[in-house]
Design a protein around this motif. Structure first.
Motif, short mmCIF file in Angstrom:
data_model
loop_
_atom_site.label_atom_id
_atom_site.label_comp_id
_atom_site.label_asym_id
_atom_site.label_seq_id
_atom_site.Cartn_x
_atom_site.Cartn_y
_atom_site.Cartn_z
N GLU A 66 13.23 -9.96 -6.62
CA GLU A 66 12.13 -9.74 -5.67
C GLU A 66 11.65 -11.08 -5.08
O GLU A 66 11.43 -11.20 -3.87
CB GLU A 66 10.96 -9.04 -6.36
CG GLU A 66 11.28 -7.65 -6.86
CD GLU A 66 10.52 -6.56 -6.11
OE1 GLU A 66 10.15 -6.79 -4.94
OE2 GLU A 66 10.31 -5.50 -6.71
N TYR A 70 12.01 -12.66 -1.14
CA TYR A 70 10.94 -13.28 -0.35
C TYR A 70 11.38 -14.65 0.15
O TYR A 70 11.12 -15.01 1.32
CB TYR A 70 9.67 -13.41 -1.20
CG TYR A 70 8.62 -14.28 -0.54
CD1 TYR A 70 7.98 -13.88 0.63
CD2 TYR A 70 8.28 -15.52 -1.08
CE1 TYR A 70 7.03 -14.68 1.25
CE2 TYR A 70 7.33 -16.33 -0.47
CZ TYR A 70 6.71 -15.90 0.69
OH TYR A 70 5.77 -16.71 1.30
N SER A 73 13.57 -14.14 3.09
CA SER A 73 12.75 -13.71 4.22
C SER A 73 12.06 -14.90 4.89
O SER A 73 12.01 -15.00 6.13
CB SER A 73 11.70 -12.70 3.74
OG SER A 73 10.72 -12.45 4.73
N GLN A 74 11.54 -15.81 4.07
CA GLN A 74 10.87 -16.99 4.62
C GLN A 74 11.85 -17.90 5.35
O GLN A 74 11.52 -18.46 6.39
CB GLN A 74 10.16 -17.76 3.49
CG GLN A 74 8.93 -17.04 2.96
CD GLN A 74 7.88 -16.83 4.04
OE1 GLN A 74 7.80 -15.74 4.63
NE2 GLN A 74 7.10 -17.84 4.33
N ASP A 79 9.25 -12.93 8.20
CA ASP A 79 8.12 -12.31 7.48
C ASP A 79 8.42 -10.86 7.11
O ASP A 79 7.55 -9.98 7.23
CB ASP A 79 6.85 -12.40 8.33
CG ASP A 79 5.58 -12.01 7.57
OD1 ASP A 79 5.56 -12.20 6.34
OD2 ASP A 79 4.63 -11.51 8.21
N VAL A 81 9.24 -9.79 3.97
CA VAL A 81 8.69 -9.53 2.65
C VAL A 81 7.32 -10.20 2.50
O VAL A 81 7.17 -11.37 2.84
CB VAL A 81 9.65 -10.07 1.56
CG1 VAL A 81 9.13 -9.72 0.17
CG2 VAL A 81 11.05 -9.52 1.76
N PRO A 83 4.24 -12.22 0.76
CA PRO A 83 4.30 -13.32 -0.20
C PRO A 83 4.45 -12.84 -1.64
O PRO A 83 3.70 -11.97 -2.09
CB PRO A 83 2.97 -14.04 0.03
CG PRO A 83 2.67 -13.79 1.48
CD PRO A 83 3.14 -12.39 1.73
N THR A 84 5.44 -13.39 -2.33
CA THR A 84 5.83 -12.93 -3.66
C THR A 84 6.14 -14.13 -4.54
O THR A 84 6.86 -15.04 -4.13
CB THR A 84 7.08 -12.03 -3.57
OG1 THR A 84 6.89 -11.02 -2.58
CG2 THR A 84 7.39 -11.38 -4.91
N GLN A 97 3.03 -9.78 -5.99
CA GLN A 97 3.18 -9.74 -4.53
C GLN A 97 1.86 -9.34 -3.88
O GLN A 97 1.17 -8.44 -4.38
CB GLN A 97 4.26 -8.72 -4.15
CG GLN A 97 4.59 -8.63 -2.68
CD GLN A 97 5.73 -7.66 -2.44
OE1 GLN A 97 5.53 -6.44 -2.35
NE2 GLN A 97 6.96 -8.19 -2.36
N HIS A 174 6.58 -4.48 7.19
CA HIS A 174 6.95 -5.20 5.97
C HIS A 174 7.90 -4.34 5.14
O HIS A 174 7.78 -3.11 5.12
CB HIS A 174 5.73 -5.54 5.12
CG HIS A 174 4.97 -6.73 5.58
ND1 HIS A 174 5.54 -7.99 5.66
CD2 HIS A 174 3.69 -6.88 5.99
CE1 HIS A 174 4.64 -8.86 6.10
NE2 HIS A 174 3.52 -8.21 6.30
#
Length: 264
Positions: A66, A70, A73-74, A79, A81, A83-84, A97, A174
């Motif tokens: 997970e 993230y 994704s970053q 964006d 996912v 913030p995790t 998350q 998201h």
């Protein structure tokens, strides 16, 4: 709760710290999933101790996947996912998350009467509902959904259900629940097949190239700390294949289903 920087890297801007207080448990979830509050901010917490053993994923790795999703994704800059991070909570280390409030009256993925695809949507497949009535599964034809479909192809998401797409009030979408990702075997199971064979746009290609550069540097090292080296290498190969072909992938011919069950 102090997030673990080894996997999480730099703490996302504004990510809260402090003591994680649990408010309740999400009972339908396959793995232990809690809703809580951290520094006055609502969060989702999935402890490693509550992960259900899976034959095709090593024990105790879903939380790390997970956080890795993230990070990808970053690097893409899309964006996808929320913030995790990986941190320590009341039930031990796990994924934390930030909660995202979805818009109740908007459904990016939907079931409609067979053949009646709404304007602005893409058809995925036809089937029968619980009452044996013919229906069609559809999803939005939008930039956020295109980016999510590409993201899923890169991370090899084996569980993109309709309920894992959260509609935001500003039109953004998201994606959540990325524990079943990064497997070395092809396991892409998704409801977002509406773009199959279409050219990847220039802007989307730029995002994929940003990710490629990141994987060749610090991001690759961070993922290697969370996943196996083979999983990282295969992720790089999947990305390279997407860039070279320049089109949205089609379902692969394999012994695995290409739609998650249930799809919602």
């Amino acid at each position: 709760m102090i997030p673990d920087p080894t996997l999480s890297g730099e703490l996302p801007d504004g990510f809260p710290t402090g003591e994680l207080e649990l408010h309740g448990r999400v009972l339908p979830a396959s793995n232990a999933t809690f809703v809580g509050e951290l520094g006055g901010v609502r969060v989702v917490y999935k402890p490693i101790a509550g992960e259900k053993p899976l034959w095709d994923f090593p024990d105790g790795t879903l939380a790390a996947r997970e956080v890795s999703a993230y990070a990808v994704s970053q690097a893409l800059g899309w964006d996808v996912v929320p913030p995790t991070v990986l941190g320590d909570g009341p039930h031990g280390p796990g994924m934390v998350q930030l909660w995202r409030d979805e818009v109740d009256d908007k459904s990016p993925v939907d079931i409609v009467e067979e053949g009646r695809v709404p304007s602005g949507f893409r058809h995925v497949f036809d089937g029968l509902d619980a009452h044996d009535q013919p229906v069609s599964l559809v999803h939005e034809d939008s930039e956020p959904m295109r980016r999510m479909a590409l993201f899923d192809a890169v991370v090899n998401n084996a569980d993109r259900k309709g309920g894992h797409v959260l509609p935001m009030a500003d039109g953004h979408r998201h994606g959540v629940d990325h524990g079943l990702t990064f497997n070395v075997e092809h396991k892409l199971r998704t409801v977002l097949w509406g773009f199959v064979g279409e050219p990847i746009s220039e802007a989307e290609t730029e995002g994929l190239r940003r990710l490629s550069s990141a994987l060749a540097g610090d991001l690759g090292a961070r993922l290697a700390a969370a996943l196996t080296q083979e999983e990282v290498e295969v992720t790089v190969k999947r990305l390279s294949r997407l860039l070279s072909r320049g089109t949205f992938p089609a379902p692969a011919s394999s012994r695995y289903p290409v739609i998650p069950w249930p799809p919602f």
